[in-house]
Structure formats: structure tokens, C-alpha cells
Design a protein around this motif. Structure first.
Motif, PDB file in Angstrom:
ATOM      1  N   GLN A 116      22.084  35.606  42.930  1.00  0.00           N
ATOM      2  CA  GLN A 116      22.951  34.624  43.569  1.00  0.00           C
ATOM      3  C   GLN A 116      24.404  34.913  43.193  1.00  0.00           C
ATOM      4  OE1 GLN A 116      21.601  32.418  45.563  1.00  0.00           O
ATOM      5  NE2 GLN A 116      23.271  31.008  45.998  1.00  0.00           N
ATOM      6  N   VAL A 117      25.273  34.879  44.188  1.00  0.00           N
ATOM      7  CA  VAL A 117      26.700  35.085  43.964  1.00  0.00           C
ATOM      8  C   VAL A 117      27.428  33.848  44.465  1.00  0.00           C
ATOM      9  CG1 VAL A 117      28.721  36.480  44.504  1.00  0.00           C
ATOM     10  CG2 VAL A 117      26.487  37.582  44.229  1.00  0.00           C
ATOM     11  N   GLN A 118      28.160  33.191  43.589  1.00  0.00           N
ATOM     12  CA  GLN A 118      28.980  32.052  43.987  1.00  0.00           C
ATOM     13  C   GLN A 118      30.402  32.526  44.177  1.00  0.00           C
ATOM     14  OE1 GLN A 118      28.141  29.160  40.852  1.00  0.00           O
ATOM     15  NE2 GLN A 118      26.800  28.066  42.276  1.00  0.00           N
ATOM     16  N   LEU A 119      30.957  32.221  45.323  1.00  0.00           N
ATOM     17  CA  LEU A 119      32.304  32.655  45.665  1.00  0.00           C
ATOM     18  C   LEU A 119      33.233  31.460  45.703  1.00  0.00           C
ATOM     19  CD1 LEU A 119      31.346  35.067  48.562  1.00  0.00           C
ATOM     20  CD2 LEU A 119      31.879  35.675  46.195  1.00  0.00           C
ATOM     21  N   VAL A 120      34.433  31.650  45.180  1.00  0.00           N
ATOM     22  CA  VAL A 120      35.417  30.578  45.153  1.00  0.00           C
ATOM     23  C   VAL A 120      36.652  31.040  45.912  1.00  0.00           C
ATOM     24  CG1 VAL A 120      36.841  29.100  43.702  1.00  0.00           C
ATOM     25  CG2 VAL A 120      34.558  29.801  42.927  1.00  0.00           C
ATOM     26  N   GLU A 121      36.977  30.322  46.984  1.00  0.00           N
ATOM     27  CA  GLU A 121      38.169  30.623  47.768  1.00  0.00           C
ATOM     28  C   GLU A 121      39.307  29.699  47.342  1.00  0.00           C
ATOM     29  OE1 GLU A 121      34.857  30.877  51.135  1.00  0.00           O
ATOM     30  OE2 GLU A 121      35.386  29.417  49.566  1.00  0.00           O
ATOM     31  N   SER A 122      40.524  30.180  47.482  1.00  0.00           N
ATOM     32  CA  SER A 122      41.701  29.358  47.201  1.00  0.00           C
ATOM     33  C   SER A 122      42.854  29.844  48.062  1.00  0.00           C
ATOM     34  CB  SER A 122      42.071  29.438  45.719  1.00  0.00           C
ATOM     35  OG  SER A 122      42.389  30.766  45.353  1.00  0.00           O
ATOM     36  N   GLY A 123      43.876  28.995  48.177  1.00  0.00           N
ATOM     37  CA  GLY A 123      45.092  29.403  48.849  1.00  0.00           C
ATOM     38  C   GLY A 123      45.310  28.835  50.237  1.00  0.00           C
ATOM     39  N   GLY A 124      44.368  28.066  50.742  1.00  0.00           N
ATOM     40  CA  GLY A 124      44.570  27.478  52.052  1.00  0.00           C
ATOM     41  C   GLY A 124      45.636  26.393  52.020  1.00  0.00           C
ATOM     42  N   GLY A 125      45.998  25.899  53.202  1.00  0.00           N
ATOM     43  CA  GLY A 125      46.988  24.838  53.273  1.00  0.00           C
ATOM     44  C   GLY A 125      47.568  24.694  54.657  1.00  0.00           C
ATOM     45  N   LEU A 126      48.679  23.982  54.715  1.00  0.00           N
ATOM     46  CA  LEU A 126      49.378  23.709  55.967  1.00  0.00           C
ATOM     47  C   LEU A 126      50.662  24.532  56.002  1.00  0.00           C
ATOM     48  CD1 LEU A 126      49.891  22.024  58.557  1.00  0.00           C
ATOM     49  CD2 LEU A 126      50.949  20.304  57.070  1.00  0.00           C
ATOM     50  N   VAL A 127      50.882  25.210  57.109  1.00  0.00           N
ATOM     51  CA  VAL A 127      52.079  26.034  57.252  1.00  0.00           C
ATOM     52  C   VAL A 127      52.543  25.974  58.696  1.00  0.00           C
ATOM     53  CG1 VAL A 127      50.762  28.139  57.760  1.00  0.00           C
ATOM     54  CG2 VAL A 127      53.045  28.317  56.728  1.00  0.00           C
ATOM     55  N   GLN A 128      53.833  26.158  58.902  1.00  0.00           N
ATOM     56  CA  GLN A 128      54.365  26.181  60.267  1.00  0.00           C
ATOM     57  C   GLN A 128      54.111  27.541  60.916  1.00  0.00           C
ATOM     58  OE1 GLN A 128      58.513  25.050  59.955  1.00  0.00           O
ATOM     59  NE2 GLN A 128      58.006  22.907  60.414  1.00  0.00           N
ATOM     60  N   ALA A 129      54.073  27.542  62.213  1.00  0.00           N
ATOM     61  CA  ALA A 129      53.908  28.791  62.948  1.00  0.00           C
ATOM     62  C   ALA A 129      54.983  29.788  62.529  1.00  0.00           C
ATOM     63  CB  ALA A 129      53.981  28.529  64.443  1.00  0.00           C
ATOM     64  N   GLY A 130      54.556  31.033  62.349  1.00  0.00           N
ATOM     65  CA  GLY A 130      55.462  32.061  61.877  1.00  0.00           C
ATOM     66  C   GLY A 130      55.472  32.228  60.370  1.00  0.00           C
ATOM     67  N   GLY A 131      54.865  31.281  59.679  1.00  0.00           N
ATOM     68  CA  GLY A 131      54.843  31.324  58.225  1.00  0.00           C
ATOM     69  C   GLY A 131      53.719  32.192  57.687  1.00  0.00           C
ATOM     70  N   SER A 132      53.565  32.150  56.369  1.00  0.00           N
ATOM     71  CA  SER A 132      52.588  32.996  55.681  1.00  0.00           C
ATOM     72  C   SER A 132      51.763  32.183  54.693  1.00  0.00           C
ATOM     73  CB  SER A 132      53.293  34.121  54.919  1.00  0.00           C
ATOM     74  OG  SER A 132      54.033  34.958  55.776  1.00  0.00           O
ATOM     75  N   LEU A 133      50.545  32.645  54.472  1.00  0.00           N
ATOM     76  CA  LEU A 133      49.677  32.118  53.435  1.00  0.00           C
ATOM     77  C   LEU A 133      48.902  33.282  52.835  1.00  0.00           C
ATOM     78  CD1 LEU A 133      48.066  28.872  54.941  1.00  0.00           C
ATOM     79  CD2 LEU A 133      49.632  28.974  53.003  1.00  0.00           C
ATOM     80  N   ARG A 134      48.482  33.100  51.608  1.00  0.00           N
ATOM     81  CA  ARG A 134      47.668  34.118  50.940  1.00  0.00           C
ATOM     82  C   ARG A 134      46.403  33.455  50.418  1.00  0.00           C
ATOM     83  NH1 ARG A 134      48.824  39.203  48.950  1.00  0.00           N
ATOM     84  NH2 ARG A 134      47.504  39.965  47.222  1.00  0.00           N
ATOM     85  N   LEU A 135      45.276  33.918  50.893  1.00  0.00           N
ATOM     86  CA  LEU A 135      43.974  33.423  50.445  1.00  0.00           C
ATOM     87  C   LEU A 135      43.405  34.367  49.394  1.00  0.00           C
ATOM     88  CD1 LEU A 135      42.318  32.473  53.860  1.00  0.00           C
ATOM     89  CD2 LEU A 135      43.850  31.111  52.427  1.00  0.00           C
TER      90      LEU A 135
END
Length: 124
Positions: free
Chosen positions: A1-20
Motif C-alpha cells: 500500500q502506498v499513501q500519497l499526500v498532495e499539497s499546493g492547491g488553491g485559488l488563483v486568477q487566470a494567468g497565474g501559477s501554482l505548484r502542486l
């Protein structure tokens, strides 16, 4: 079993950037490949990007090619998805997944373990 943890989501305006980021809980990434998928409301889950752990070969869907970059950090044991020039149509829950064994069809293959997902919302 592998448990994966994601982070880095959120709200951003069009044209912006996010890093997951995606990391396995309590173990190293002993997998063939790590991928990112997304699912928007009312739509099926779709492939976004993937990277093979040993060779760092990358794969992208046409809809994100040139805007998103997937990378892996062996020392930090994480896989990241840098998302630039975000569009409202990128709004979705983003999931990290691992494939333990070799496949020649990464975008369409069965993936073995999935994270819980992280919400990305792009406002217009």
C-alpha cells in the motif's frame, strides 16, 4: 500500500501559477512512474502529466503542454507539478498517482495508488 499526500492547491486568477507537490507517506517513491490527473465537476478524470522515476521521462496531455512542468526531486522524495498560465478550464481536483511497474502506455494505463486530491480553482 502506498499513501500519497498532495499539497499546493488553491485559488488563483487566470494567468497565474501554482505548484502542486506529491509525496508518499512514510516511504520512498519505489515506483515506475508518478502521474498527475484532474477531475472537473461533471467530467471524467483525465491524465495531465507523468514522470518516470528512474529516467525522468515526462509525458503531458495536449491541453497542458507548454504550460505545466512535472519534475521529481530524489533528495526530497517528491514529485511536483508547476502550473503556469493557468486558465479557468484548469479548475479541477488534482490527484497524484503511482504506477509500480513498467508500462508503455502511461497516459492510459491503470495506476496503482491514488492520493486524496487537492483543489485548484482558477478565476477569470
Amino acid at each position: 500500500q502506498v499513501q500519497l499526500v498532495e499539497s499546493g492547491g488553491g485559488l488563483v486568477q487566470a494567468g497565474g501559477s501554482l505548484r502542486l507537490s506529491c509525496a508518499p507517506s512514510g516511504r520512498t517513491f519505489s515506483s515506475y512512474a508518478v502521474g498527475w490527473f484532474r477531475q472537473a465537476p461533471g467530467k471524467e478524470r483525465e491524465f495531465v502529466a507523468a514522470i518516470t522515476w528512474r529516467t525522468a521521462s515526462t509525458y503531458y496531455s495536449d491541453s497542458v503542454k507548454g504550460r505545466f512542468t512535472i519534475s521529481r526531486d530524489n533528495t526530497k522524495n517528491t514529485v511536483s507539478l508547476q502550473m503556469n498560465s493557468l486558465k479557468p478550464e484548469d479548475t479541477a481536483v488534482y490527484f497524484c498517482a503511482v504506477r509500480l511497474t513498467y508500462t508503455s502506455a502511461i497516459p492510459t494505463t491503470r495506476w496503482d495508488f491514488w492520493g486524496q486530491g487537492t483543489q485548484v480553482t482558477v478565476s477569470s
